[in-house]
Design a protein around this motif. Structure first.
Motif, PDB file in Angstrom:
ATOM      1  N   TYR A 101       0.826  -1.209   0.000  1.00 61.57           N
ATOM      2  CA  TYR A 101       0.000   0.000   0.000  1.00 61.57           C
ATOM      3  C   TYR A 101       0.859   1.257   0.000  1.00 61.57           C
ATOM      4  CZ  TYR A 101      -3.205   3.525   1.941  1.00 61.57           C
ATOM      5  OH  TYR A 101      -3.934   4.653   2.176  1.00 61.57           O
ATOM      6  N   TRP A 102       1.816   1.304   0.920  1.00 58.14           N
ATOM      7  CA  TRP A 102       2.603   2.531   1.067  1.00 58.14           C
ATOM      8  C   TRP A 102       3.591   2.729  -0.064  1.00 58.14           C
ATOM      9  CZ3 TRP A 102       0.769   6.182   3.912  1.00 58.14           C
ATOM     10  CH2 TRP A 102      -0.043   5.865   4.993  1.00 58.14           C
ATOM     11  N   SER A 103       3.912   1.653  -0.794  1.00 61.01           N
ATOM     12  CA  SER A 103       4.840   1.842  -1.912  1.00 61.01           C
ATOM     13  C   SER A 103       4.091   1.876  -3.242  1.00 61.01           C
ATOM     14  CB  SER A 103       5.898   0.738  -1.910  1.00 61.01           C
ATOM     15  OG  SER A 103       5.269  -0.504  -2.136  1.00 61.01           O
ATOM     16  N   ALA A 104       2.784   2.089  -3.183  1.00 64.44           N
ATOM     17  CA  ALA A 104       1.964   2.228  -4.397  1.00 64.44           C
ATOM     18  C   ALA A 104       1.995   0.974  -5.265  1.00 64.44           C
ATOM     19  CB  ALA A 104       2.397   3.455  -5.208  1.00 64.44           C
ATOM     20  N   ARG A 105       2.147  -0.181  -4.654  1.00 67.67           N
ATOM     21  CA  ARG A 105       2.148  -1.414  -5.426  1.00 67.67           C
ATOM     22  C   ARG A 105       0.831  -2.171  -5.284  1.00 67.67           C
ATOM     23  NH1 ARG A 105       5.297  -4.803  -3.198  1.00 67.67           N
ATOM     24  NH2 ARG A 105       5.952  -6.031  -4.987  1.00 67.67           N
ATOM     25  N   GLU A 107      -2.461  -1.439  -5.875  1.00 67.27           N
ATOM     26  CA  GLU A 107      -3.432  -1.449  -6.971  1.00 67.27           C
ATOM     27  C   GLU A 107      -3.001  -2.344  -8.123  1.00 67.27           C
ATOM     28  OE1 GLU A 107      -5.236   2.080  -8.421  1.00 67.27           O
ATOM     29  OE2 GLU A 107      -5.369   2.958  -6.430  1.00 67.27           O
ATOM     30  N   PRO A 108      -1.770  -2.206  -8.601  1.00 67.44           N
ATOM     31  CA  PRO A 108      -1.366  -3.142  -9.659  1.00 67.44           C
ATOM     32  C   PRO A 108      -1.347  -4.600  -9.194  1.00 67.44           C
ATOM     33  CG  PRO A 108       0.415  -1.580  -9.142  1.00 67.44           C
ATOM     34  CD  PRO A 108      -0.793  -1.102  -8.434  1.00 67.44           C
ATOM     35  N   LEU A 109      -1.048  -4.834  -7.920  1.00 65.27           N
ATOM     36  CA  LEU A 109      -1.089  -6.214  -7.434  1.00 65.27           C
ATOM     37  C   LEU A 109      -2.519  -6.751  -7.444  1.00 65.27           C
ATOM     38  CD1 LEU A 109       1.430  -6.246  -4.438  1.00 65.27           C
ATOM     39  CD2 LEU A 109       1.694  -7.342  -6.662  1.00 65.27           C
ATOM     40  N   SER A 297      -6.657   2.802  -2.162  1.00 64.37           N
ATOM     41  CA  SER A 297      -5.722   3.616  -2.912  1.00 64.37           C
ATOM     42  C   SER A 297      -5.548   4.943  -2.219  1.00 64.37           C
ATOM     43  CB  SER A 297      -6.244   3.831  -4.323  1.00 64.37           C
ATOM     44  OG  SER A 297      -7.637   4.046  -4.297  1.00 64.37           O
ATOM     45  N   ARG A 298      -4.332   5.389  -2.180  1.00 62.18           N
ATOM     46  CA  ARG A 298      -4.112   6.720  -1.627  1.00 62.18           C
ATOM     47  C   ARG A 298      -4.616   7.713  -2.645  1.00 62.18           C
ATOM     48  NH1 ARG A 298       1.818   7.139   0.239  1.00 62.18           N
ATOM     49  NH2 ARG A 298       0.972   8.949   1.280  1.00 62.18           N
TER      50      ARG A 298
ATOM     51  N   ASN B  22      -7.497   6.898   4.214  1.00 59.10           N
ATOM     52  CA  ASN B  22      -6.256   6.906   3.447  1.00 59.10           C
ATOM     53  C   ASN B  22      -5.097   7.529   4.199  1.00 59.10           C
ATOM     54  OD1 ASN B  22      -7.028   5.868   0.736  1.00 59.10           O
ATOM     55  ND2 ASN B  22      -8.608   7.373   1.148  1.00 59.10           N
ATOM     56  N   ILE B  88     -10.877  -1.757  -9.136  1.00 62.90           N
ATOM     57  CA  ILE B  88     -10.230  -1.434  -7.865  1.00 62.90           C
ATOM     58  C   ILE B  88     -11.253  -0.913  -6.854  1.00 62.90           C
ATOM     59  CG2 ILE B  88      -8.544   0.095  -6.764  1.00 62.90           C
ATOM     60  CD1 ILE B  88      -7.254  -2.071  -8.417  1.00 62.90           C
ATOM     61  N   GLY B 124       5.324   2.626  -8.078  1.00 59.55           N
ATOM     62  CA  GLY B 124       5.404   1.262  -7.578  1.00 59.55           C
ATOM     63  C   GLY B 124       6.681   0.526  -7.940  1.00 59.55           C
ATOM     64  N   TRP B 138       7.037  -7.564 -12.676  1.00 63.65           N
ATOM     65  CA  TRP B 138       5.604  -7.300 -12.868  1.00 63.65           C
ATOM     66  C   TRP B 138       5.027  -8.214 -13.929  1.00 63.65           C
ATOM     67  CZ3 TRP B 138       2.496  -5.329  -9.532  1.00 63.65           C
ATOM     68  CH2 TRP B 138       2.956  -4.373  -8.627  1.00 63.65           C
ATOM     69  N   TYR B 142       1.981 -10.886 -13.450  1.00 65.07           N
ATOM     70  CA  TYR B 142       0.794 -10.980 -14.302  1.00 65.07           C
ATOM     71  C   TYR B 142       0.725 -12.314 -15.039  1.00 65.07           C
ATOM     72  CZ  TYR B 142      -0.367  -6.197 -13.185  1.00 65.07           C
ATOM     73  OH  TYR B 142      -0.714  -5.056 -12.505  1.00 65.07           O
TER      74      TYR B 142
END
Ligand SMILES: Nc1ncnc2c1ncn2[C@@H]1O[C@H](COP(=O)(O)OP(=O)(O)O)[C@@H](O)[C@H]1O
Ligand SMILES: [Mg+2]
Lengths: 300, 354
Positions: A101-105, A107-109, A297-298, B22, B88, B124, B138, B142
């Motif tokens: 979460y904190w490293s912005a990973r 959402e893509p995960l 998401s932040r 958040n 999401i 990320g 990545w 996927y």
């Protein structure tokens, strides 16, 4: 463009293992970037183990030692080694989720074609590997302090109990990770999430890591009865410590008239059957809640 | 022609929470629990029970192969829309199909139909590890095999023009290169639809132009990928999109080709060349003529130009007289093209009287 990069809706077992291995590799590569802190960490582990062993040799008399299989060093080294892996099971899921979460990973995960819990477990794998280094250090301290070495025949069953212990407290781990979304425990600080803090604290206090649970007041023993760690630690000591008492050592052992080791395994199975589904269910509930609340998401 | 994206009344409400879900400080969870129990937050203020409606009702139809724009100011609900379409965020109400799949029921197939790129996409990346390693990881997450991942990584690096940076870390990239890196990550899988959330925000003009031409030419034209792009840059939407939906406060207020949107505006824009039109005069002018939308480019002495958006019935002489009445001089005027910005202003009705 070639067609091999067509997106997948699900991954098969081989692909899933591939994902897990790449997550482990990532963690390994990141750790090697911080090798000085890794070395410092392991020296700390060595010191902690040595402190416990010194305490044991200095303070515990022959009479008490008889209750725990002859020597405190074996008792505490086995306890520390196993509780280390269980700590990892308890803390790794929250750590992994909050890290993503904190490293912005995150959402893509979440868009990857496999469940987030699988990714979380893949991410935790590496922590287990580092635990084996920790355990080796405990073993080394044990040898230095003249710990009785177990026979090679018990290695396999002891490893089995290790896996069992990790899996069963993994339920607490996922419960802890669910709090990330359920009660907004998002701080990326170790042990700041209350479920994790409680379980880890109780593990040290009531599950027999440092001393037999019979030394505790009755009500605390009762708390320990509901934690799988209590049975895991007793079970493994029965295997690894040659002179460990053969009779009942835990309150539950005397209740059902079963062989203590069988009683341990049943207790672990029953508790796991309750805790693990609860943890996974709560984890998914947390994600569901966050999908509704927008907590995943932040703000961008 | 088949529809790539269809949404019907898609809606997103957020509970208004205080503290926000958040934000985080170490004891946030305690504050959160206490606020649930007592109805008050740490500062003693009541926890508001109201909900933020981020997207009120989204009705879109995007054709296959189309370049579709979602244009709106900050807070319009663009990112929230994209996140719903990217699975999401769960929609509060409404339905959507993507590539023919139901957004909620067939979410796996939806995920396999889309690539997502947003302005923070490069965040990320692990800055300790090489760009190539990050992209390969990545790709494997996927679901590509090690070999496929390596091959595909090289391919996307070539596409976005970052091959020479592959062994470096993302920390060494310029902001334009980072954005291309985000695009590269968004292209690891070959999905037929690209959701692109403000890909050029914060970029210098050259980098922005490079990113735009990449998305327009390489992605949309050459590969036929459907693009849904959000932006708050009016020119970007004008320049790139086959069709634009103008979004404001969670609602689509208009949707058409940029040309037709501009033609639909019942207004004209006049550029006035002015002298000695000082700030206090401009103030008066704006106050007295609230029905006109005025933007100015004036120096300290009040020399420069005024752009006045007004009703087509308005005579230029009326404006000239009005400027002079406030104390300025008009030295000339010309007509200016209507922009999508003007369309937005007319539609949201904040400045220009009908
Ligand atoms: N995760 C969230 N939690 C609560 N409110 C949010 C969240 N994300 C967005 N919002 C609110 O929803 C509205 C729309 O935001 P957003 O979709 O990000 O707009 P845009 O992308 O058009 O700038 C804003 O008022 C924003 O504050
Ligand atoms: Mg946005």
């Amino acid at each position: 463009m070639s067609s091999t990069a067509m997106p997948k809706t699900r991954l098969n077992l081989r692909e899933t293992l591939g994902v897990m291995s790449v997550l482990a590799e990532r963690n390994f590569r990141l750790m090697t970037r911080f090798s000085a802190s890794a070395v410092m960490f392991y020296i700390g582990v060595f010191a902690d183990a040595a402190i416990s062993a010194f305490l044991g040799t200095a303070l515990i008399g022959q009479a008490q030692a008889a209750q725990i299989g002859g020597d405190y060093v074996s008792y505490v080294i086995v306890g520390l080694a196993y509780s280390q892996l269980m700590y990892t099971s308890i803390s790794a899921p929250h750590q992994s989720l909050s890290g993503a979460y904190w490293s912005a990973r995150l959402e893509p995960l979440l868009r990857a074609p496999l469940p987030l819990r699988t990714i979380i477990m893949g991410d935790a794998l590496f922590s287990y590997f580092t635990d084996f280094v920790t355990i080796a250090i405990y073993g080394l301290v044990g040898i230095l302090f003249g710990m009785a070495m177990p026979s090679s025949g018990v290695i396999l069953p002891a490893a089995g109990i290790l896996v069992l212990g990790c899996v069963s407290v993994l339920g607490f781990g996922f419960l802890s990770a669910s709090m990330f979304n359920l009660i907004n425990a998002k701080a990326p600080v170790a042990n700041s999430e209350p479920v994790q803090w409680l379980v880890r604290t109780l593990q040290r206090l009531v599950c027999g890591v440092y001393f037999p649970v019979t030394a505790l007041p009755g009500w605390l023993q009762t708390v320990g009865n509901f934690m799988p760690q209590t049975y895991v630690l007793d079970a493994v000591r029965r295997l690894l410590i040659p002179n460990y008492p053969k009779g009942p050592t835990l309150p539950v052992h005397s209740s059902f008239g079963l062989d203590p080791q069988v009683a341990n395994l049943i207790a672990i199975a029953v508790l796991t059957a309750f805790i693990l589904p609860l943890g996974l269910w709560a984890f998914d509930k947390g994600l569901e809640k966050a999908r509704k609340d927008g907590g995943l998401s932040r703000w961008t | 022609m088949a529809r790539a994206i269809v949404t019907r009344g898609l809606r997103k409400e957020f509970p208004y929470l205080n503290p926000s879900p958040n934000m985080s400080t170490s004891d946030q969870w305690l504050e959160y629990l206490l606020s649930l129990i007592t109805g008050k937050n740490a500062t003693g203020m009541g926890v508001e029970k109201r909900r933020t409606v981020a997207v009120e009702s989204l009705d879109l139809e995007v054709e296959e192969g189309e370049f579709f724009g979602l244009l709106g100011p900050n807070g319009a609900g663009k990112s929230t829309s994209i996140k719903m379409l990217a699975t999401i965020l769960a929609p509060t109400a409404g339905t959507a199909t993507i590539n023919g799949y139901d957004l909620v029921r067939d979410w796996r197939a939806v995920r396999a139909s889309i690539n997502v790129v947003h302005s923070g996409g490069w965040l990320g990346f692990d800055h300790e590890l090489s760009i190539r390693w990050n992209l390969q990881a990545w790709a494997r997450i996927y679901g590509l095999s090690k070999k496929e991942a390596a091959r595909r990584t090289q391919e996307v690096l070539d596409i976005v023009g970052l091959s020479d940076k592959a062994e470096e870390t993302s920390g060494t990239l310029s902001s334009g290169q980072r954005q291309r890196l985000a695009l590269a990550k968004g292209f690891l899988m070959e999905a037929p639809i690209l959701l692109c959330d403000e890909p050029t925000v914060g970029l210098d003009p050259n980098s922005a132009a490079a990113v735009r031409s990449f998305i327009k030419d390489d992605v949309n034209r050459k590969r036929g990928i459907t693009v849904l792009l959000t932006t708050h840059y009016m020119q970007e939407a004008d320049q790139l999109c086959d069709r634009v939906a103008i979004m404001d406060k969670g609602r689509i207020v208009a949707c058409d080709t940029p040309d037709r949107l501009k033609a639909s505006v019942q207004a004209k824009a006049i550029l006035m060349e002015v002298r000695n039109f000082r700030i206090e005069m401009l103030f008066d002018f704006k106050k007295e003529h609230g029905q006109w939308l005025v933007t100015e480019k004036l120096d300290q002495n009040g020399n420069g130009s005024l752009r006045v958006l007004c009703s087509p019935r308005e005579a230029e002489s009326t404006i000239t007289t009005a400027v002079e009445a406030c104390g300025g001089q008009v030295v000339g005027w010309s007509r200016d093209d209507i922009s999508l910005e003007d369309v937005f202003i007319v539609l949201t009705g904040r400045r220009l009287a009908a």
